[in-house]
Design a protein around this motif. Sequence first.
Motif, short mmCIF file in Angstrom:
data_model
loop_
_atom_site.label_atom_id
_atom_site.label_comp_id
_atom_site.label_asym_id
_atom_site.label_seq_id
_atom_site.Cartn_x
_atom_site.Cartn_y
_atom_site.Cartn_z
N LYS A 83 -31.73 59.64 46.57
CA LYS A 83 -32.59 58.87 47.49
C LYS A 83 -33.63 58.06 46.73
O LYS A 83 -34.06 57.00 47.18
N LYS A 84 -34.07 58.61 45.60
CA LYS A 84 -35.05 57.87 44.79
C LYS A 84 -34.42 56.61 44.18
O LYS A 84 -35.08 55.61 43.97
N ILE A 85 -33.11 56.70 43.87
CA ILE A 85 -32.42 55.53 43.31
C ILE A 85 -32.21 54.47 44.39
O ILE A 85 -32.41 53.29 44.17
N SER A 86 -31.81 54.93 45.59
CA SER A 86 -31.50 53.99 46.67
C SER A 86 -31.98 54.62 47.99
O SER A 86 -31.25 55.38 48.63
N PRO A 87 -33.22 54.32 48.40
CA PRO A 87 -33.83 55.02 49.55
C PRO A 87 -33.10 54.85 50.87
O PRO A 87 -33.28 55.66 51.78
N ASP A 88 -32.26 53.82 51.01
CA ASP A 88 -31.63 53.62 52.32
C ASP A 88 -30.26 54.29 52.45
O ASP A 88 -29.54 54.05 53.41
N ILE A 89 -29.90 55.17 51.50
CA ILE A 89 -28.61 55.86 51.65
C ILE A 89 -28.74 56.98 52.68
O ILE A 89 -29.83 57.50 52.92
N LYS A 90 -27.58 57.29 53.28
CA LYS A 90 -27.51 58.48 54.14
C LYS A 90 -26.84 59.56 53.32
O LYS A 90 -25.67 59.40 52.93
N VAL A 91 -27.56 60.60 53.02
CA VAL A 91 -26.98 61.67 52.20
C VAL A 91 -27.21 63.01 52.87
O VAL A 91 -28.33 63.31 53.32
#
Length: 247
Positions: free
Chosen positions: A85-93
């Motif tokens: 999430k820190k790399i790409s905050p808009d991912i759904k994980v």
Amino acid sequence: MNFQDYNTLLLGGEGVDILRQLRFMVVGLGGLGSFVAQELVRLGAKNLLLVDNDRVDRSNLNRQILYDQSDVGKSKAFVAAKKLKKISPDIKVEAFDTRLNKVNGGYLVSRCDIVLDCTDNFETKKLLNKLCYKAEKGLISAGVGSWEGWVASFPFFKKETQEVPCLECLFPGNTETLGGGDLNLPTAITTVAVIGSIQVQEVINLVTGKGENLEGKTLVVDLRNYQCVPIKFSKNPQCSVCSSVAV
Ligand SMILES: [Zn+2]
């Protein structure tokens, strides 16, 4: 220019769109899974499921690049989700602090499109093979040991239109050694970096429809001797999973 623009140059608009839409499940968040999950996110994947019941151990830090000293003792799945999430905050994980097994496996596989098998045991690999075959999902498996490893791809979503041999065809019966290499040695960071990256390259080749695919062949890599050999295999007419005689 942000990193997504670079990905569009590499993969094309359509490739980027497909990567954004697909849901990937990374099973096993050790050495391979650390590279695979991070590379998928940096390439622009937006939907990920992460499955591992392990805790971060100090001995993992030589090769498991998602973790650092402050993570020791914590759930790998949860720490990995936070780092991604820190790399790409808009991912759904979604993180599952559990071992994939016969009880939860069907549900987890049904939730994704492509499974990245980064596990370190054949019991889970063969369970994933059965579940993905049945549910017609993509499965990209790999194994590593010391300086060696292999990757094979099973795009079972194509099985209605073309013959796709499975992991059981490649490794029939009880299989002991996982990645080859010297069994007395631990796995090297260079090995998981190369083999994990090949797994992700297979995702790229599948979604862009360009280049080669690793279906019906396993790519065997020996880093000590700089050998990289694709070995073909066929569907086993007696296979217990994918043949017409399978029960
Ligand atoms: Zn088979």
